[in-house]
Design a protein around this motif. Structure first.
Motif, short mmCIF file in Angstrom:
data_model
loop_
_atom_site.label_atom_id
_atom_site.label_comp_id
_atom_site.label_asym_id
_atom_site.label_seq_id
_atom_site.Cartn_x
_atom_site.Cartn_y
_atom_site.Cartn_z
N GLY A 195 0.80 -1.22 0.00
CA GLY A 195 0.00 0.00 0.00
C GLY A 195 0.83 1.26 0.00
N TYR A 196 2.01 1.24 0.62
CA TYR A 196 2.76 2.48 0.80
C TYR A 196 4.09 2.50 0.07
CZ TYR A 196 -0.98 3.35 4.00
OH TYR A 196 -2.23 3.53 4.51
N VAL A 197 4.58 1.35 -0.40
CA VAL A 197 5.80 1.35 -1.21
C VAL A 197 5.50 0.80 -2.61
CG1 VAL A 197 8.29 0.98 -1.07
CG2 VAL A 197 6.90 0.61 0.95
N GLY A 198 4.32 0.19 -2.76
CA GLY A 198 3.97 -0.37 -4.07
C GLY A 198 4.68 -1.67 -4.38
N LEU A 199 5.19 -2.37 -3.33
CA LEU A 199 5.87 -3.64 -3.56
C LEU A 199 4.92 -4.78 -3.22
CD1 LEU A 199 9.31 -2.91 -1.83
CD2 LEU A 199 8.85 -2.98 -4.28
N LEU A 200 4.65 -5.65 -4.20
CA LEU A 200 3.82 -6.82 -3.93
C LEU A 200 4.72 -7.99 -3.54
CD1 LEU A 200 1.27 -8.52 -3.90
CD2 LEU A 200 1.48 -8.81 -6.35
N HIS A 239 3.24 7.98 8.46
CA HIS A 239 3.12 9.44 8.54
C HIS A 239 4.41 10.13 8.93
CE1 HIS A 239 -1.09 8.16 8.57
NE2 HIS A 239 -1.29 9.30 7.95
N SER A 240 5.53 9.39 8.88
CA SER A 240 6.81 10.03 9.17
C SER A 240 7.44 10.51 7.85
CB SER A 240 7.74 9.00 9.83
OG SER A 240 8.06 8.00 8.88
N PRO A 241 8.48 11.33 7.94
CA PRO A 241 9.20 11.73 6.71
C PRO A 241 9.67 10.51 5.91
CG PRO A 241 9.95 13.04 8.55
CD PRO A 241 9.02 12.01 9.12
N PHE A 242 10.08 9.47 6.64
CA PHE A 242 10.48 8.21 5.98
C PHE A 242 9.32 7.65 5.16
CE2 PHE A 242 10.52 3.52 6.32
CZ PHE A 242 11.68 3.26 5.62
N GLY A 243 8.12 7.70 5.76
CA GLY A 243 6.94 7.19 5.07
C GLY A 243 6.61 8.01 3.82
N GLU A 244 6.86 9.31 3.89
CA GLU A 244 6.61 10.16 2.72
C GLU A 244 7.51 9.75 1.55
OE1 GLU A 244 4.13 12.22 2.47
OE2 GLU A 244 3.56 11.84 4.56
N VAL A 245 8.75 9.41 1.88
CA VAL A 245 9.67 8.96 0.83
C VAL A 245 9.17 7.64 0.24
CG1 VAL A 245 12.03 8.30 0.28
CG2 VAL A 245 11.61 10.11 1.94
N LEU A 246 8.67 6.75 1.13
CA LEU A 246 8.14 5.48 0.64
C LEU A 246 7.02 5.74 -0.37
CD1 LEU A 246 7.95 3.21 3.81
CD2 LEU A 246 9.76 3.36 2.10
N LYS A 247 6.12 6.68 -0.01
CA LYS A 247 5.00 6.97 -0.92
C LYS A 247 5.51 7.58 -2.23
CE LYS A 247 2.48 8.01 2.99
NZ LYS A 247 1.80 9.01 3.80
N ALA A 248 6.57 8.37 -2.14
CA ALA A 248 7.15 8.94 -3.36
C ALA A 248 7.68 7.82 -4.25
CB ALA A 248 8.28 9.91 -2.99
N ILE A 249 8.28 6.79 -3.64
CA ILE A 249 8.78 5.65 -4.42
C ILE A 249 7.61 4.93 -5.07
CG2 ILE A 249 9.93 3.41 -4.25
CD1 ILE A 249 11.59 4.60 -1.95
N LYS A 285 17.66 1.50 -0.55
CA LYS A 285 17.82 1.45 0.90
C LYS A 285 16.47 1.63 1.59
CE LYS A 285 22.62 2.61 1.43
NZ LYS A 285 23.60 3.68 1.58
N TYR A 286 15.68 2.58 1.09
CA TYR A 286 14.35 2.79 1.67
C TYR A 286 13.50 1.54 1.54
CZ TYR A 286 15.06 7.75 2.49
OH TYR A 286 15.51 8.94 2.97
N LYS A 287 13.56 0.94 0.34
CA LYS A 287 12.76 -0.26 0.11
C LYS A 287 13.19 -1.39 1.04
CE LYS A 287 12.84 -0.87 -4.50
NZ LYS A 287 12.64 -0.80 -5.95
N LEU A 288 14.51 -1.51 1.23
CA LEU A 288 15.01 -2.60 2.07
C LEU A 288 14.60 -2.40 3.53
CD1 LEU A 288 16.57 -5.18 2.30
CD2 LEU A 288 18.69 -3.88 2.44
N LEU A 321 -6.29 -6.92 -0.03
CA LEU A 321 -6.97 -6.47 -1.23
C LEU A 321 -8.45 -6.24 -0.94
CD1 LEU A 321 -6.65 -6.08 -4.36
CD2 LEU A 321 -7.31 -8.46 -4.59
N LEU A 322 -9.05 -7.18 -0.22
CA LEU A 322 -10.48 -7.07 0.10
C LEU A 322 -10.74 -5.87 0.99
CD1 LEU A 322 -13.35 -8.28 0.07
CD2 LEU A 322 -12.70 -9.65 2.04
N GLY A 323 -9.89 -5.67 1.99
CA GLY A 323 -10.09 -4.55 2.90
C GLY A 323 -9.79 -3.21 2.25
N GLY A 324 -8.77 -3.19 1.40
CA GLY A 324 -8.40 -1.95 0.73
C GLY A 324 -6.91 -1.73 0.80
N LEU A 325 -6.22 -1.86 -0.34
CA LEU A 325 -4.78 -1.62 -0.39
C LEU A 325 -4.51 -0.15 -0.05
CD1 LEU A 325 -3.87 -3.33 -3.79
CD2 LEU A 325 -3.69 -4.31 -1.52
N GLY A 326 -3.51 0.08 0.78
CA GLY A 326 -3.12 1.45 1.05
C GLY A 326 -4.10 2.20 1.94
#
Lengths: 341, 291
Positions: free
Chosen positions: A61-66, A208-218, A234-237, A279-284
């Motif tokens: 939901g927040y990094v787009g990695l399945l 909701h941290s700055p780190f999380g914002e970068v994840l959403k940017a990715i 590095k963020y993804k890892l 998926l049923l509940g809602g991605l992201g």
């Protein structure tokens, strides 16, 4: 890059955190009251899966990695915790002319230590698997995570401490911090609920941290994030390791709830189930995985006597979610009410 | 180390057989991915349907193995075409991952239905009478049917490679993979080509299923585990190259067979271990373009 309509998750309009706060209070209240009406062991199992789905959702939901192999961390943490609480033997091989085993500990551990070490174990597994999988993007990432999980499934079948087909059972619940008797159903429920809420809040804080914002940017545009100077790998890892650790927390609690650890939890179908719940509940969405997990576990519970129909219905839900409502239950509600959940 | 030649050869042959199935399945996956940009998770289920189609044809229509070899891929490929029209065609504009999720759901439905009906024990399927018996090679015995499976799948793989790389139809396919809009502007019906490509890829899976039926019993779960191994094969080979898929498929089958002889404990995991090694050293895969 994906078009607006084709994004994995449609970010709902931001209207502050008020709706999230209200929903959180409602969720805590419901979880506190529910044991009076619903069989507590069922609720505890559902809470484990809810936390597992939340951890999975952090990635998709927040990094787009399945990650199609999250059962690896859930199931192996479950084995670790069950083994440490029941047997507690840790040995490492060393070389002294011939291979010898150095036994570090050889007595059953208290629950908090067993869970802590199991989470660490899951984090290590997540770090290793993550370092391998992030070398490829998109569809390959999903296939690699699935293949790695399958590899570890075969290890679980063969490794002596997992008990093969029998699994590890019975797992003693023991005393938490030497004070709280987890064999008491009510104490156990409070413990599981507190652990779930801690994991849930940790994920919320990360998002909701700055780190999380970068994840959403990715998630939105990895190339642009790279050109802005972020080392996206590095963020993804870090996100992957964190997700694996929280999935491990969910998995480490589960053997104390159901008193066994088995191959079911490391099998690929478990990886598929957590995808389905999210998926049923809602991605992201923050609350989506929780709703999704409770729905799926309830369905499995009520339809258990229908055998293969559970699998068939789960497949049908997959198809329906992808074709008809990609936002999931919570995502559709949030979209309808124009709030963030 | 003493090498028991017949035993080693036996494992090598089993490896080649598995390799034939890996090659056919990863070839189908690669062809489908090239045109549809979808990883077909239902591929294992469709392989299983091919084996069941052969069983049904024999049981209810009295049509033997040779008919099944032709009809089963056509029938299952036809079902694939229906699936593409009914479900997959709505996903082309979305993120690739939705295709994976949808076909995973389809695989669950198909496998669940077959298990509900036929349980999880296998149904027997006889080797066709023309191919029973063994051939004496001097140092070991070669069962005719197994030799046939290896030769025939190799022929199908090379035929597919020739069609895609060397014929006019293949040129259209490759062009449509690169730039569908431009190819449509030349008056070629690309959506129909996509549909037929999916049907063809599914047909390849079904063909593998028919060939597997006399070797492994016809079983509802026969496709569930092989598909994950095939995913690893595809990651190792990279999906950019048709020949790459074929070579990797056969090669890994042989490696698996050798592992079964020399270090049987690792035979289940060796392909995944190779995948890890390839990812660490050559992240794009052996034959792949950077994806």
């Amino acid at each position: 890059m994906a078009q607006a309509t084709g994004q994995l998750t449609a970010p709902a309009e931001a209207h502050g955190h008020k709706s999230e706060l209200i929903a959180f209070v409602v969720m805590v209240a419901v979880l506190a009251i529910l044991p009076a009406f619903v069989y507590p062991p069922f609720l505890m199992k559902a809470l484990c899966f809810a936390l597992f789905a939340c951890a999975f959702n952090l990635l998709i939901g927040y990094v787009g990695l399945l990650s199609f192999g999250h059962a690896l961390y859930f199931g192996w943490a479950s084995y670790f915790a069950a083994h440490l609480a029941k047997v507690g033997k840790i040995s490492i091989p060393y070389w002294a002319g011939s291979w010898q085993w150095l036994t570090i500990t050889n007595s059953p551990m208290v629950p908090e230590l067993a869970i802590f070490l199991a989470v660490m174990g899951a984090a290590v597994l997540g770090f290793v698997a993550g370092s391998i999988a992030i070398r490829r993007q998109g569809i390959y990432f999903a296939m690699i995570t699935l293949a790695l999980a399958q590899m570890m499934y075969f290890f679980a079948v063969q490794a002596p401490f997992t008990g093969g087909e029998d699994g590890i059972q019975p797992v003693p619940r023991g005393y938490l911090f030497g004070l709280f008797n987890l064999a008491n159903e009510r104490v156990m429920y409070v413990f599981v609920m507190v652990m779930f809420l801690l994991g849930f809040l940790l994920i919320y804080r990360v998002i909701h941290s700055p780190f999380g914002e970068v994840l959403k940017a990715i998630r939105e545009n990895e190339q642009r994030a790279i050109s802005l100077g972020y080392k996206t790998d590095k963020y993804k890892l870090v996100a992957f390791t964190l997700s694996a650790a929280i999935a491990g927390l969910a998995g480490a609690i589960k053997p104390f709830v159901v008193q066994n650890a088995s191959l079911t939890d490391v099998h690929w179908s478990m990886s598929g189930e957590v995808v389905l719940m999210t998926l049923l509940g809602g991605l992201g969405t923050i609350f989506g995985p929780v709703i999704g997990a409770f729905t799926i576990i309830a369905m499995q519970n009520y339809l258990a006597s229908f055998g293969q129909w559970v699998t068939i219905i789960q497949g049908g839900i997959f198809v329906a979610c992808v074709l008809l409502f990609r936002r999931g239950i919570v995502g559709e509600i949030a979209n309808l009410l124009r709030i963030r959940l | 180390m003493d090498i028991n030649l017949p035993a080693l050869f036996g494992q090598l042959l089993i490896g080649l057989i598995n390799g034939s199935f890996y090659a056919l399945l990863s070839l189908g996956l690669a062809v489908i991915f090239g045109m549809l940009n979808i990883i077909n998770f239902a591929h294992g289920a469709q392989y299983m349907m091919g084996a069941f189609a052969a069983y049904f044809l024999l049981q209810y229509a009295g049509l033997n193995y040779w008919w099944a070899l032709i009809l089963a891929p056509v029938i299952v490929g036809g079902i694939g075409i229906v699936i593409e029209r009914a479900f997959l065609q709505w996903l082309y504009k979305l993120d690739h991952l939705y295709g994976l999720l949808l076909t995973f759901g389809l695989a669950l439905i198909i496998q669940g239905l077959f298990r509900q009906q036929y349980g999880s024990s296998g149904l027997p399927y006889q080797i066709p009478p023309q191919l029973t018996g063994v051939r004496d090679l001097g140092f070991t015995f070669l069962p005719n049917y197994r030799a046939w499976v290896v030769c025939f799948s190799l022929a199908v793989c090379l035929g597919t490679w020739y069609m895609i790389e060397k014929t006019r139809l293949g040129a259209y396919l490759r062009a449509a993979t690169e730039n569908p809009t431009l190819v449509r502007a030349f008056g070629i019906n690309v959506p129909r080509m996509i549909t037929l490509t999916y049907g063809f890829g599914v047909g390849l899976a079904a063909l593998a299923g028919v060939m597997a039926a006399p070797i492994y019993a016809v079983n509802p779960t026969m496709g569930a585990d092989i598909i994950i191994v095939v995913f690893a094969v595809v990651v190792i080979g990279g999906m950019g190259s048709i020949m790459g898929a074929i070579v990797t498929g056969f090669g890994l089958g042989v490696v698996e067979g050798l592992t079964k002889y020399f270090f049987p404990e690792a035979s289940n995991t060796v392909i995944f271990v190779i995948m890890v090694i390839v990812l660490v050293t050559r992240p794009a895969g052996l034959f792949g373009r950077v994806a």
